[in-house]
Design a protein around this motif. Structure first.
Motif, PDB file in Angstrom:
ATOM      1  N   TYR A   1       0.947  -1.313  -0.079  1.00 47.63           N
ATOM      2  CA  TYR A   1      -0.021   0.086   0.107  1.00 47.63           C
ATOM      3  C   TYR A   1       0.775   1.264   0.011  1.00 47.63           C
ATOM      4  CZ  TYR A   1       0.572   0.025   5.242  1.00 47.63           C
ATOM      5  OH  TYR A   1       0.958   0.151   6.447  1.00 47.63           O
ATOM      6  N   ILE A   2       2.142   1.264  -0.014  1.00 48.78           N
ATOM      7  CA  ILE A   2       3.080   2.559  -0.016  1.00 48.78           C
ATOM      8  C   ILE A   2       4.144   2.107  -1.096  1.00 48.78           C
ATOM      9  CG2 ILE A   2       4.667   3.902   0.951  1.00 48.78           C
ATOM     10  CD1 ILE A   2       3.442   3.152   3.862  1.00 48.78           C
ATOM     11  N   ALA A   3       4.280   2.863  -2.182  1.00 44.30           N
ATOM     12  CA  ALA A   3       5.153   2.805  -3.022  1.00 44.30           C
ATOM     13  C   ALA A   3       6.471   3.439  -2.585  1.00 44.30           C
ATOM     14  CB  ALA A   3       4.659   3.609  -4.440  1.00 44.30           C
ATOM     15  N   PHE A   4       7.713   2.812  -2.781  1.00 41.17           N
ATOM     16  CA  PHE A   4       8.899   3.439  -2.409  1.00 41.17           C
ATOM     17  C   PHE A   4       9.650   3.723  -3.461  1.00 41.17           C
ATOM     18  CE2 PHE A   4       7.217   1.285   1.389  1.00 41.17           C
ATOM     19  CZ  PHE A   4       7.791   2.341   2.316  1.00 41.17           C
ATOM     20  N   PRO A   5      10.487   4.848  -3.321  1.00 38.06           N
ATOM     21  CA  PRO A   5      10.243   6.023  -2.181  1.00 38.06           C
ATOM     22  C   PRO A   5       9.113   6.642  -2.402  1.00 38.06           C
ATOM     23  CG  PRO A   5      11.800   6.707  -4.080  1.00 38.06           C
ATOM     24  CD  PRO A   5      11.566   5.420  -4.443  1.00 38.06           C
TER      25      PRO A   5
END
Length: 161
Positions: free
Chosen positions: A133-137
């Motif tokens: 659920y979080i794209a990095f960076p």
């Protein structure tokens, strides 16, 4: 992105001790941040060693609550040379849980009144369930360069006052 970290460098025309003092001041982190997500230090006491936790008030439009807090545990603290922390949040039991990313600043004297600062954002330890659920960076690549420019502006003696 093949690498799981982003690293930028900037030489700042002040001694390492002054740069380190700014980084060790949680109240300065809002002005250093290039994204606008850091709002204020909840724990404004200066950082003094590894293991210390300092909390920051944050805002992100994509966060479920908008406004939230991060609890950062100092992982690296070598006076005037290196400082780094691991951001996390308190779970429902009040225990700190960390997402697996870190911020680290390495300071190298580049003469009597200059410091080469290397800022590294590393997400190599982020577990898969967070990556879903979080794209990095989670920010544009120029964020780190902007942060170092802001750090330089804060550290310059003419800017203090």
């Amino acid at each position: 992105m093949a690498e799981e970290n982003v690293r930028v460098e900037l030489t700042i025309p002040v001694p390492a001790a002054r740069v380190f003092a700014v980084l060790a001041d949680p109240a300065a982190h809002c002005a250093i941040d290039g994204t606008g997500w850091v709002e204020a230090a909840i724990d404004p006491a200066p950082l003094t060693g590894a293991g210390q936790v300092f909390r920051i008030r944050m805002y992100h439009p994509n966060h479920p609550d908008g406004h939230y807090q991060m609890a950062n545990r100092v992982e690296v603290f070598t006076q005037d040379r290196a400082i780094g922390w691991r951001p996390g949040q308190e779970n429902q039991r009040g225990e700190l849980e960390f997402g697996g990313w870190t911020w680290r600043y390495d300071l190298t004297p580049a003469g009597p009144s200059e410091t080469r600062v290397t800022l590294t954002y590393d997400w190599s330890a982020v577990p898969q369930h967070i990556r879903e659920y979080i794209a990095f960076p989670p920010f544009a690549p120029d964020h780190l360069a902007n942060s170092l420019r802001h750090l330089g502006e804060l550290a310059e003696p003419a800017r203090q006052g």
